[in-house]
Design an enzyme around this catalytic site. Sequence first.
Site, PDB file in Angstrom:
ATOM      1  N   GLU A 119      16.292  57.442 -33.809  1.00  6.54           N
ATOM      2  CA  GLU A 119      16.241  58.409 -34.909  1.00  6.54           C
ATOM      3  C   GLU A 119      16.247  59.836 -34.363  1.00  6.54           C
ATOM      4  O   GLU A 119      15.572  60.120 -33.382  1.00  6.54           O
ATOM      5  CB  GLU A 119      14.938  58.176 -35.711  1.00  6.54           C
ATOM      6  N   LYS A 121      15.184  63.476 -33.649  1.00  7.23           N
ATOM      7  CA  LYS A 121      13.851  64.091 -33.720  1.00  7.23           C
ATOM      8  C   LYS A 121      14.022  65.484 -34.314  1.00  7.23           C
ATOM      9  O   LYS A 121      14.348  66.438 -33.607  1.00  7.23           O
ATOM     10  CB  LYS A 121      13.224  64.155 -32.329  1.00  7.23           C
ATOM     11  N   ASP A 123      13.135  69.010 -35.589  1.00  3.16           N
ATOM     12  CA  ASP A 123      12.110  69.950 -35.163  1.00  3.16           C
ATOM     13  C   ASP A 123      11.569  70.671 -36.387  1.00  3.16           C
ATOM     14  O   ASP A 123      12.030  71.736 -36.751  1.00  3.16           O
ATOM     15  CB  ASP A 123      12.734  70.943 -34.174  1.00  3.16           C
ATOM     16  N   TYR A 223      10.118  58.851 -42.105  1.00  3.70           N
ATOM     17  CA  TYR A 223      10.445  57.965 -40.982  1.00  3.70           C
ATOM     18  C   TYR A 223       9.361  56.975 -40.570  1.00  3.70           C
ATOM     19  O   TYR A 223       9.607  56.090 -39.781  1.00  3.70           O
ATOM     20  CB  TYR A 223      10.886  58.779 -39.757  1.00  3.70           C
ATOM     21  N   LYS A 311      14.270  63.927 -24.933  1.00  5.54           N
ATOM     22  CA  LYS A 311      14.583  65.319 -25.250  1.00  5.54           C
ATOM     23  C   LYS A 311      16.018  65.686 -24.884  1.00  5.54           C
ATOM     24  O   LYS A 311      16.591  65.119 -23.953  1.00  5.54           O
ATOM     25  CB  LYS A 311      13.638  66.234 -24.466  1.00  5.54           C
ATOM     26  N   CYS A 405      -8.596  82.477  -2.623  1.00  2.46           N
ATOM     27  CA  CYS A 405      -8.536  82.495  -4.088  1.00  2.46           C
ATOM     28  C   CYS A 405      -8.596  83.946  -4.579  1.00  2.46           C
ATOM     29  O   CYS A 405      -9.528  84.670  -4.242  1.00  2.46           O
ATOM     30  CB  CYS A 405      -9.688  81.695  -4.679  1.00  2.46           C
ATOM     31  N   CYS A 408     -12.128  84.489  -6.541  1.00  2.00           N
ATOM     32  CA  CYS A 408     -13.468  84.461  -5.950  1.00  2.00           C
ATOM     33  C   CYS A 408     -13.459  84.580  -4.431  1.00  2.00           C
ATOM     34  O   CYS A 408     -14.509  84.645  -3.801  1.00  2.00           O
ATOM     35  CB  CYS A 408     -14.211  83.198  -6.363  1.00  2.00           C
ATOM     36  N   CYS A 429      -8.241  76.474  -5.281  1.00  2.00           N
ATOM     37  CA  CYS A 429      -9.430  77.214  -4.880  1.00  2.00           C
ATOM     38  C   CYS A 429     -10.483  76.183  -4.484  1.00  2.00           C
ATOM     39  O   CYS A 429     -10.711  75.220  -5.209  1.00  2.00           O
ATOM     40  CB  CYS A 429      -9.907  78.047  -6.058  1.00  2.00           C
ATOM     41  N   CYS A 436     -16.408  80.273  -9.396  1.00  2.00           N
ATOM     42  CA  CYS A 436     -15.173  81.061  -9.422  1.00  2.00           C
ATOM     43  C   CYS A 436     -14.930  81.489 -10.868  1.00  2.00           C
ATOM     44  O   CYS A 436     -14.807  80.655 -11.765  1.00  2.00           O
ATOM     45  CB  CYS A 436     -14.001  80.232  -8.913  1.00  2.00           C
TER      46      CYS A 436
END
Length: 674
Positions: A119, A121, A123, A223, A311, A405, A408, A429, A436
Amino acid sequence: MSRDKEKIKNLYQSKLEKLKKHNKKYYEDSNPQIDDSEYDKLKKNILDLEEKYKFLKNKDSPSKTVGLKPSKIFLKSKHRLKMLSLSNAFDEKDLINFEKKISNFLNLKEYKNIEYSVEPKIDGISASLTYKNNILNLGLSRGDGIEGEIITENLKTIKDIPKNINHKTFPKDIDIRGEVYIAKKDFESIKDRFANPRNAASGSLRQKDSNETKKIPLKFIAYTYGFKDDIGFKKQSEFLDLLKNWGFKVNPHNKLIKGISGLIAHHKDFEKKRHELDFDVDGLVYKINDINLQKRLGSVTNAPRWAIAHKFSADSSFSEILNIEIQIGRTGALTPVAKIKPVNIGGVLVSNATLHNEEEIIRKDIRIGDTVKVERAGDVIPHVLSVDLKKRSKNAKKFLFPIKCPSCGSKVIKDFNKITKKYDAVKRCSSEGYKCEKIAIEKVKHFVSKEALNIEGLGKKVVEKFWELNFIKLPSDVFLLDYEKIKKLDGWGELSANNLKNSIEKSKNIGLDKFIFSLGIRHIGQENAKLLAQYFETKDKFYNLMKNFDFLSLSNIDGIGETQIKSIKNFFSDQINLKVISNLLSTMNIREILQIKKGKLKNKTFLFTGKLKNLSRAEAKSLTEQNAGKILSNVNKKLDYLVIGEKPTNKKIKQAKELKIKVIEQSEWEKLLK
Ligand code: IVH
């Protein structure tokens, strides 16, 4: 332009921006920040300015839009059956994987020819319609899948939605589900006011006055179903035929296809045609046609095992990288993000694109200043696809990945994956938990997010704002907010502060599974949180785990492995985490996981060993659980039955006999089920 003229223009512009912001808050976030009268005042200001100064003109002017006026949030109602979403496939490999999982679960030997209902899709916005005694009496939006907004009156304005159905096969009680959308040609006339047809559909469904909804030509395609009386159809395709007989529109492009190669061929063909269709599609949905197989497969937390969305390839566009920044995630992962010159890709303005990780930057040789191709597919985060080397300037700058990082200053590390025997591509990190700052903010965002406490009005931006103001530093601070202060903040007021207060109060009532998930323990996603909650049942038992440090018992839980246990242990070794949990446990009302399920196997525990006949291990487990039994992952005194198939592990049988645990054959287990 004279200075005065410029000043007026700026004032006008800033008011328009404000209006736009509040429109978004209302239509897209369902979270109005000002009340009706304030909104009206703002709109009137703008119109007055336009009236007085004829040189002011803008396509966003409220004079060009029909009275889109924010109002109260809609009342909500629980879906009788959860509205699931779909997992995504992008290529043939994903589809092969999908089928493999299915055939393993179903223990199919020959699975080359599974039949699918295919089917388009669309949007749009999904909706659920409840018909009782032939009359449409409730219409809900999807919401978070568990509860939706009551938008019955607005849905009733849609011509494609029957208000009553008098057909002999129409059940007395059923939820019909489908997609509300705007046809592309109908969008043309209103396109100045919305970014894309999907936004337009969403906006007009959220009108308080259904007369406003009526002005926008919405359509509906059905559907699937939610709750329903028993009706005897055996195929999804038969259900689609029934829908048609009952007077619903179904997609004329629905098809039956067997096997993956057929799916791929149709996908290719359909993708080419997609632009000729009169509705936006972002892919095709493949559903196993046999309802019996669907029932056997069941679903994981949010998506059925028996369906997948394939997709279409993404929209893409070119832009320039202005800078590369490092984003720090909740689990400490450092993700490089390209800040790009804003570009419209498929109706959405994109200004950030992920670069995934350091290796990716090196592999694609991406530099600051480069012209790059950026791709965006539906709800997937935009990413940089490739560099246009011809356009590289001498000034393009290589990006040096930080060794500390940026938030931190802790060392940046890579995890070693024991299974692949490789280091992860992702750098993280090394500081755990709330030490952090950036990780801490993300943890709070996760705590209040849709999937966790689901606090409306406390979105990511608001969390950041409250963080800056020192209102929230730990999840438990969410329950200590000072609403008098919030009321006075820019963009806030009595109404929005009260709304926030209410949704925070509401969020205190939560199931143990969601609570565990909300803590943001690494490797404990929704599924694992559910397993843990089912094992502990009550918050007290969960709390004892951390008090007694009894992590070994977790290996009893089927599905929880070494990685998860290590991560849980780590989490509970941190003093701040312990403090946060104690605070939360004393403020929140955490519901135990009621084993409401009635079943033949209630309170009994099982472990399977060896190959079962005509049944996969996964399905045997799922059947046990459907009948309220529990699965353990090793032999110990909590086990009631060891079920043996072909070639069982002898060690397990020996251990079971020593502990005087019943050792039974598959057929005896089947008898228990009957
Ligand atoms: S089935 C049980 N069928 O896709 C599976 N969904 O990510 C869930 N959608 O929220 C729904 N066309 O809005 C199904 N033919 C179709 C669909 C469809 C579009 C949307 C729907 C849902 C989302 C799932």
